[in-house]
Design an enzyme around this catalytic site. Sequence first.
Site, PDB file in Angstrom:
ATOM      1  N   CYS B  91       0.850  -1.186   0.000  1.00 56.59           N
ATOM      2  CA  CYS B  91       0.000   0.000   0.000  1.00 56.59           C
ATOM      3  C   CYS B  91       0.888   1.239   0.000  1.00 56.59           C
ATOM      4  CB  CYS B  91      -0.975   0.003   1.159  1.00 56.59           C
ATOM      5  SG  CYS B  91      -0.286  -0.507   2.714  1.00 56.59           S
ATOM      6  N   GLY B  92       1.846   1.261  -0.873  1.00 58.05           N
ATOM      7  CA  GLY B  92       2.682   2.440  -1.041  1.00 58.05           C
ATOM      8  C   GLY B  92       3.501   2.736   0.203  1.00 58.05           C
TER       9      GLY B  92
END
Lengths: 132, 291
Positions: B91-92
């Site tokens: 998720c980044g």
Amino acid sequence: MASFPFELVSPERIIFSGEVETVVIPASEGEMTLLADHAPMMTSLKTGFLVVGSGKGEERILVQGGFVDVGPKGATVLAERAMPVSEVTGDILAREISRAETEHETVEDPVLKAEAADTVAQLREAKARLGL
Amino acid sequence: MPSLKDLRNRIASVKATQKITKAMQMVAAAKLRRAQMQAEAARPYAERMAKVLGNVAAGVQIGPETPKLLSGTGKTDTHLLLVCTAERGLCGAFNSSIARLARDTANRLLAEGKTVKIVCVGRKGYDILRRTHGKLILELIELRSVKVLGFENAEEIGKKVLNLYAEGGFDVATLFYSRFRSVIQQIPTAQRLIPTEIPQVEEAGSGAIYEYEPSEQEILEKLLPRNVSVQIFSALLENGASEQGARMSAMDSATRNAGEMIKKQTLTYNRTRQAQITKELIEIISGAEAL
């Protein structure tokens, strides 16, 4: 009868919001009924039924602990756990009762222990009253 | 020079990856909507709680009688950092930015000669912090098995923190989480949890004289621990929405990158194929000419 704005919120959602005429709350020192123009008041809740009465009839909500904030502009109930009676089932109640019982057994503090015992009794009573 | 078959295989594998990231993006978008709704539904309670607490606390003088949660222990020697992150990666920079903020804070406090203790909520933050501050971590609370975050989960964490406080385990607690601004913007935030920060009451007419039943003191004693759980709960919900938002945008750019890669490799594939055909033609023609 005069009405006033009333809100019942639980941590997860708003359970009731609207104009009401009477609200019966299970305050920790005994049940009380709120009417319009009640003096500003703060009180805590114990386990029991909260009865909301408006012109159309009344609605019962099972609440477990929390606070009531009666201000000049209406009343707000912050319930720890709350559920409209129509959603309460025997399973949920049984689970809540067993949860309260374990709390009663594990807690050491005498004040909290008495409170937990009260909760168990209130939940049992609720169960009997609903016939579940 | 990779052969045509190699190129074909590589394109196929990038295409498969693209399908996965695309699916993850769509799942994250659906989950984001749910998480946002949940966060929105929980907001009224937190707001009212802050208002009530502000009202009650405004009328209380800080003294030896005041609950410790409000007045603090009078020291700031030991700090507890409650670091809330996600259970999953991909998720980044979501997890690492929260962990970085927590790590910077921990380093700063250590440099000031304070004692630091860390409690991690969520596996990923633990994995990152373990490398540098492994000895400071008291506990890891996993929420992996939790499908829909309920208030009970927050309450459980709140209880652990409060017990630790009651035992004198720390003086100040800070909550780390990511505030959800938009799908592309999540702001890592540090928020003081204990001693309780009293929200400012702005509303006119809040000066009304309140009746308390039971006493003001007792109500305050009940309100304060509750407020800790409420704050943890709203932090976890914000985190949930932020995580899905971060994953959505991370997977969106991954999908786009995969698309670019496919385009580039298809071009190389076609060039290689044409070069081979040309080569074969030249061979045939020069063979015919030699005769």
